[in-house]
Enzyme design. Structure first.
Site, PDB file in Angstrom:
ATOM      1  N   GLY A 174      52.594  41.441  43.674  1.00 63.54           N
ATOM      2  CA  GLY A 174      53.710  42.359  44.140  1.00 63.54           C
ATOM      3  C   GLY A 174      53.789  42.330  45.739  1.00 63.54           C
ATOM      4  O   GLY A 174      54.233  43.141  46.211  1.00 63.54           O
ATOM      5  N   LYS A 214      53.296  37.941  50.948  1.00 63.20           N
ATOM      6  CA  LYS A 214      52.699  36.755  50.248  1.00 63.20           C
ATOM      7  C   LYS A 214      53.916  36.198  49.554  1.00 63.20           C
ATOM      8  O   LYS A 214      54.100  34.847  49.673  1.00 63.20           O
ATOM      9  CB  LYS A 214      51.746  37.082  49.086  1.00 63.20           C
ATOM     10  CG  LYS A 214      50.424  37.488  49.741  1.00 63.20           C
ATOM     11  CD  LYS A 214      49.761  37.475  48.525  1.00 63.20           C
ATOM     12  CE  LYS A 214      48.022  38.166  48.460  1.00 63.20           C
ATOM     13  NZ  LYS A 214      47.680  38.246  47.292  1.00 63.20           N
ATOM     14  N   ASP A 226      44.758  35.165  45.522  1.00 63.86           N
ATOM     15  CA  ASP A 226      43.901  36.233  45.969  1.00 63.86           C
ATOM     16  C   ASP A 226      43.575  36.055  47.307  1.00 63.86           C
ATOM     17  O   ASP A 226      42.801  34.908  47.306  1.00 63.86           O
ATOM     18  CB  ASP A 226      42.915  36.494  44.917  1.00 63.86           C
ATOM     19  CG  ASP A 226      42.347  37.975  45.083  1.00 63.86           C
ATOM     20  OD1 ASP A 226      43.110  38.890  44.638  1.00 63.86           O
ATOM     21  OD2 ASP A 226      41.200  38.011  45.114  1.00 63.86           O
TER      22      ASP A 226
END
Ligand code: IMP
Length: 203
Positions: free
Chosen positions: A11, A15, A71
């Protein structure tokens, strides 16, 4: 959805912007998982790669679509790896970039020279389906050091206090294309696209 479109298991707007910028010219399109109201995956594992895999599987499970997860975070060796996998919530659940940066600067106040070294780390995972037994996975590091105060308006997260190795610039002072060329995310994504091409024969 065509096979060159993916759900992005995140979210994080920063990114999404960076990944879209980098994949767009290759004809690959990413859609945020919020378009399907996918609930956030729990990030309970101790490593970036395990959390990336959990996020990718979670988004693929909820959407039934191929899913890409990133990540990432900042690692400061002299702080025993902090903020590490807790980068997004270093100053507490729901913390904003400013409070995370303030906590980092306070933690490093007495640190000088090589003790201010840091790197961004990115683990990138692409699953074709939730139970994909052979996900594509790449990792990359971007080395630099932590400044004493923020500089620049671009980027997101810790960019204003991350000085690029061999330069006086912060990551927030780089043009987006420059950051994409050298960053942890840019490196990991290029390697992932190379693997995808190899797997597909072409793309
Ligand atoms: P994640 O969404 O759990 O992977 O958390 C990533 C966090 O790491 C972000 O919220 C930022 O705080 C930090 N981070 C990751 N990549 C970058 C970057 O390129 N610049 C600045 N901060 C980053």
């Amino acid at each position: 959805m065509k096979s060159t479109e993916f759900v992005l298991a995140s979210g994080n707007r920063g990114k999404l912007q960076e990944i879209s910028d980098m994949l767009g010219p290759l004809g690959l399109v990413v859609h945020p998982q919020s378009d399907w109201s996918v609930p956030e995956a729990e990030e309970v594992a101790p490593t970036f790669i395990e959390n990336a895999l959990a996020k990718a599987r979670n988004a693929a499970r909820y959407t039934g679509l191929a899913s890409l997860a990133d990540d990432s975070g900042l690692v400061v060796p002299s702080l025993n790896g902090e903020p590490g996998i807790y980068s997004a919530r270093y100053a507490g659940a729901g913390a904003d970039d400013r409070s995370n940066i303030n906590k980092l600067l306070a933690a490093l106040e007495q640190h000088t020279g090589t003790e201010r070294r840091a790197y961004f780390y990115c683990a990138m995972v692409l699953v074709s389906m939730a139970d994909d037994p052979a996900p594509l996975m790449t990792t990359a590091r971007w080395h630099g050091r932590i400044l004493r105060s923020p500089r620049g308006e671009g980027g997101f997260g810790y960019d204003p206090v991350f000085a690029v190795r061999g330069s006086q610039c912060s990551a927030a002072e780089l043009e987006p294309e420059h950051k994409h060329r050298i960053s942890h995310r840019g490196q990991a994504l290029r390697e992932l696209v190379a693997q995808l091409r190899e797997q597909a024969g072409t793309c």
